[in-house]
Design a protein around this motif. Structure first.
Motif, PDB file in Angstrom:
ATOM      1  N   GLU A 152       0.848  -0.893  -0.244  1.00 50.83           N
ATOM      2  CA  GLU A 152       0.518   0.154   0.282  1.00 50.83           C
ATOM      3  C   GLU A 152       0.890   1.451   0.058  1.00 50.83           C
ATOM      4  OE1 GLU A 152      -2.767   0.294  -0.661  1.00 50.83           O
ATOM      5  OE2 GLU A 152      -3.396  -2.045  -0.408  1.00 50.83           O
ATOM      6  N   LEU A 153       2.005   1.232   0.947  1.00 48.11           N
ATOM      7  CA  LEU A 153       2.597   2.264   0.601  1.00 48.11           C
ATOM      8  C   LEU A 153       3.833   2.401  -0.681  1.00 48.11           C
ATOM      9  CD1 LEU A 153       4.418   4.155   2.034  1.00 48.11           C
ATOM     10  CD2 LEU A 153       5.918   2.514   2.895  1.00 48.11           C
ATOM     11  N   LYS A 154       3.920   1.278  -1.515  1.00 46.52           N
ATOM     12  CA  LYS A 154       4.046   1.378  -3.091  1.00 46.52           C
ATOM     13  C   LYS A 154       4.035   2.120  -3.500  1.00 46.52           C
ATOM     14  CE  LYS A 154       8.551  -1.426  -2.452  1.00 46.52           C
ATOM     15  NZ  LYS A 154       9.253  -0.461  -2.748  1.00 46.52           N
ATOM     16  N   ARG A 155       2.146   2.131  -3.459  1.00 46.97           N
ATOM     17  CA  ARG A 155       1.049   2.056  -5.109  1.00 46.97           C
ATOM     18  C   ARG A 155       1.380   3.457  -4.298  1.00 46.97           C
ATOM     19  NH1 ARG A 155      -2.831  -2.737  -3.633  1.00 46.97           N
ATOM     20  NH2 ARG A 155      -2.319  -4.464  -4.773  1.00 46.97           N
ATOM     21  N   GLU A 156       0.829   4.109  -2.899  1.00 46.70           N
ATOM     22  CA  GLU A 156       0.532   5.623  -2.660  1.00 46.70           C
ATOM     23  C   GLU A 156       1.773   6.319  -3.372  1.00 46.70           C
ATOM     24  OE1 GLU A 156       0.300   8.526   1.185  1.00 46.70           O
ATOM     25  OE2 GLU A 156      -0.383   6.205   0.931  1.00 46.70           O
ATOM     26  N   ILE A 157       3.398   6.339  -2.938  1.00 46.13           N
ATOM     27  CA  ILE A 157       4.325   6.465  -3.907  1.00 46.13           C
ATOM     28  C   ILE A 157       4.352   6.686  -4.919  1.00 46.13           C
ATOM     29  CG2 ILE A 157       6.626   6.829  -3.452  1.00 46.13           C
ATOM     30  CD1 ILE A 157       6.774   5.462  -0.770  1.00 46.13           C
ATOM     31  N   LEU A 158       4.083   5.936  -5.680  1.00 49.44           N
ATOM     32  CA  LEU A 158       4.179   5.238  -6.764  1.00 49.44           C
ATOM     33  C   LEU A 158       2.877   6.075  -7.895  1.00 49.44           C
ATOM     34  CD1 LEU A 158       5.296   1.393  -7.532  1.00 49.44           C
ATOM     35  CD2 LEU A 158       6.879   4.013  -7.680  1.00 49.44           C
ATOM     36  N   ALA A 159       1.999   6.183  -6.972  1.00 54.13           N
ATOM     37  CA  ALA A 159       1.045   7.301  -7.881  1.00 54.13           C
ATOM     38  C   ALA A 159       1.032   8.429  -7.356  1.00 54.13           C
ATOM     39  CB  ALA A 159      -0.317   6.624  -6.983  1.00 54.13           C
ATOM     40  N   THR A 160       2.225   9.176  -6.736  1.00 55.08           N
ATOM     41  CA  THR A 160       2.620  10.164  -6.401  1.00 55.08           C
ATOM     42  C   THR A 160       3.845  10.614  -8.058  1.00 55.08           C
ATOM     43  OG1 THR A 160       1.946  10.649  -4.154  1.00 55.08           O
ATOM     44  CG2 THR A 160       3.868  11.920  -4.589  1.00 55.08           C
ATOM     45  N   LEU A 161       4.570   9.404  -8.318  1.00 54.57           N
ATOM     46  CA  LEU A 161       5.692   9.994  -8.573  1.00 54.57           C
ATOM     47  C   LEU A 161       4.905   9.793  -9.988  1.00 54.57           C
ATOM     48  CD1 LEU A 161       8.403   7.231  -7.256  1.00 54.57           C
ATOM     49  CD2 LEU A 161       8.152  10.190  -6.478  1.00 54.57           C
ATOM     50  N   ASP A 162       3.868   9.317 -10.348  1.00 50.19           N
ATOM     51  CA  ASP A 162       2.994   8.989 -11.532  1.00 50.19           C
ATOM     52  C   ASP A 162       2.742  10.392 -11.705  1.00 50.19           C
ATOM     53  OD1 ASP A 162       1.998   7.547 -14.441  1.00 50.19           O
ATOM     54  OD2 ASP A 162       0.696   8.166 -13.080  1.00 50.19           O
ATOM     55  N   ALA A 163       2.435  10.747 -10.747  1.00 44.89           N
ATOM     56  CA  ALA A 163       0.988  12.425 -11.355  1.00 44.89           C
ATOM     57  C   ALA A 163       2.759  13.623 -11.787  1.00 44.89           C
ATOM     58  CB  ALA A 163       0.515  12.659 -10.041  1.00 44.89           C
ATOM     59  N   ALA A 164       3.291  13.744 -11.139  1.00 41.05           N
ATOM     60  CA  ALA A 164       4.596  14.490 -10.742  1.00 41.05           C
ATOM     61  C   ALA A 164       5.612  14.180 -11.556  1.00 41.05           C
ATOM     62  CB  ALA A 164       5.126  14.777  -9.609  1.00 41.05           C
ATOM     63  N   THR A 165       5.981  12.798 -13.163  1.00 43.09           N
ATOM     64  CA  THR A 165       6.869  13.048 -13.936  1.00 43.09           C
ATOM     65  C   THR A 165       6.419  12.754 -14.761  1.00 43.09           C
ATOM     66  OG1 THR A 165       7.564  11.845 -12.231  1.00 43.09           O
ATOM     67  CG2 THR A 165       8.441  11.107 -14.723  1.00 43.09           C
ATOM     68  N   GLU A 166       7.312  13.432 -15.466  1.00 46.20           N
ATOM     69  CA  GLU A 166       6.481  13.549 -17.218  1.00 46.20           C
ATOM     70  C   GLU A 166       6.695  12.395 -17.373  1.00 46.20           C
ATOM     71  OE1 GLU A 166       6.450  16.036 -19.642  1.00 46.20           O
ATOM     72  OE2 GLU A 166       6.474  17.454 -17.654  1.00 46.20           O
ATOM     73  N   PRO A 167       5.487  12.532 -18.292  1.00 46.67           N
ATOM     74  CA  PRO A 167       4.456  10.252 -18.263  1.00 46.67           C
ATOM     75  C   PRO A 167       5.575   9.854 -19.662  1.00 46.67           C
ATOM     76  CG  PRO A 167       3.635  12.637 -20.108  1.00 46.67           C
ATOM     77  CD  PRO A 167       4.510  13.042 -18.390  1.00 46.67           C
ATOM     78  N   ASP A 168       6.827  10.373 -20.258  1.00 49.45           N
ATOM     79  CA  ASP A 168       7.596   8.952 -20.744  1.00 49.45           C
ATOM     80  C   ASP A 168       8.815   8.905 -20.011  1.00 49.45           C
ATOM     81  OD1 ASP A 168       9.120  12.344 -20.688  1.00 49.45           O
ATOM     82  OD2 ASP A 168       9.583  12.343 -22.939  1.00 49.45           O
ATOM     83  N   VAL A 169       8.689   9.533 -18.933  1.00 48.68           N
ATOM     84  CA  VAL A 169       9.398   8.854 -17.827  1.00 48.68           C
ATOM     85  C   VAL A 169      10.126   7.825 -17.040  1.00 48.68           C
ATOM     86  CG1 VAL A 169      11.145  10.080 -16.223  1.00 48.68           C
ATOM     87  CG2 VAL A 169      10.431  11.333 -17.634  1.00 48.68           C
ATOM     88  N   ILE A 170      10.278   6.535 -17.368  1.00 51.23           N
ATOM     89  CA  ILE A 170      10.494   5.493 -17.099  1.00 51.23           C
ATOM     90  C   ILE A 170      10.714   5.782 -14.999  1.00 51.23           C
ATOM     91  CG2 ILE A 170      10.963   3.337 -16.338  1.00 51.23           C
ATOM     92  CD1 ILE A 170      10.144   2.959 -18.868  1.00 51.23           C
TER      93      ILE A 170
END
Length: 318
Positions: free
Chosen positions: A91-109
């Motif tokens: 659950e912690l990882k999902r929350e952090i990754l969702a935050t990173l996904d929203a904040a990072t340019e969409p083509d960045v791995i």
């Protein structure tokens, strides 16, 4: 123009990514909520740097090219690659990754260092570009060992995987693309099987931790460093190779030699394992043992590269 790695979470694995990126001439931004995180990271890099110098630093490599940021969102701005290293709680990882996904340019791995979770489960709460959120599982010490297991999820496309391969090769890593997602990926599943059996041997009084480690270091481990499991057994079949080995020794696989279920971690077993490891450490600090391990790995990696054809292209720096 240099590339930049954004690291979220600076424990042992996160710090290993930082040291590797700095040694390869990348800029690094990092975030960790712990108040002493930056000091611990800089001490870690200082301890690892002599081994990295022996391997050979990239042009422009400088341990000072590291900046700690105030938030995950600020850390990933302008990053070429993002690496998440949060504790192994889904659950912690999902929350952090969702935050990173929203904040990072969409083509960045965005790579997760998770040792066990499947990428489809990690991608679940990502809304912007979930396919670029993949498993990128390294091995400790990350700054020396070249293997990184790349695992795509349901939303991941071949383009995502190819981009990830290129980026991690830019860090002089050897990407292993896992054909389909499975908990624990490949290498950790193999190591866990050995670990469970080792715990049984200690628990049953068959061997001490030191004796088991000696069995690996002076026996199978030496062969595995060059050939891995399957080619080692291929040679065990003589001129006829693997087919003869399976015909001769295959029936023994049905014998109850191994116990794949882990033993119960009783207080008694924990004490045996802890006392055994402390005896082996012989009063040496973890930092001292890390340096000893790193010195050994630097020499071993050079030897592996000489004899392992697939390592071509990794010469000089890992």
């Amino acid at each position: 123009m240099s590339q930049r790695l954004a690291v979220i979470g600076t424990g042992v694995i996160g710090n290993g990514w930082i040291a590797r990126a700095l040694a390869n001439g990348w800029d690094v931004t990092a975030f960790d909520p712990a108040p002493d995180a930056e000091a611990r990271t800089r001490d870690f890099v200082d301890n690892a740097w002599p081994s990295l110098e022996r391997l050979g630093l990239a042009e422009g490599a400088d341990a000072s090219r590291l900046r700690f940021m105030e938030s995950p969102e600020a850390t990933v701005v302008g990053a070429d690659l993002v690496q998440e290293n949060a504790p192994e709680r889904i659950e912690l990882k999902r929350e952090i990754l969702a935050t990173l996904d929203a904040a990072t340019e969409p083509d960045v791995i965005i790579g997760s260092s998770t040792s066990g979770f499947k990428p489809s489960d990690l991608q679940r709460d990502c809304r912007q570009a979930p396919g670029r959120v993949i498993v990128a599982h390294p091995f400790n010490p990350v700054y020396l060992l070249p293997l990184v297991e790349l695992v795509g999820g349901e939303a991941t496309t071949p383009i995502h995987t190819e981009t990830a391969q290129s980026l991690y090769q830019g860090l002089h890593m050897r990407p292993l693309v896992v054909r389909r997602e499975i908990e624990g990926h490949i290498a950790d599943r193999l190591m866990e099987a050995l670990w469970r059996e080792a715990l049984h041997l200690v628990n049953d009084g068959v061997a001490t931790t030191e004796e088991i480690d000696a069995a690996v270091v002076y026996g199978c481990g030496l062969r595995w460093s060059l050939m891995g499991t399957f080619l080692t057994f291929h040679l065990a079949g003589g001129d006829a190779g693997m087919r003869h080995m399976l015909e001769q020794f295959g029936p023994a696989l049905k014998l109850p030699w191994t116990r794949l279920e882990a033993p119960e971690l009783t207080d008694e077993l924990i004490d045996k394992v802890v006392e055994g490891c402390e005896h082996q450490a012989a009063g040496r600090s973890v930092a001292a043992l890390n340096r000893r391990r790193d010195d050994f790995l630097v020499e071993l990696l050079a030897l592996v590269q000489r004899y392992w054809p697939e390592a071509e292209g990794l010469e000089g720096r890992i």
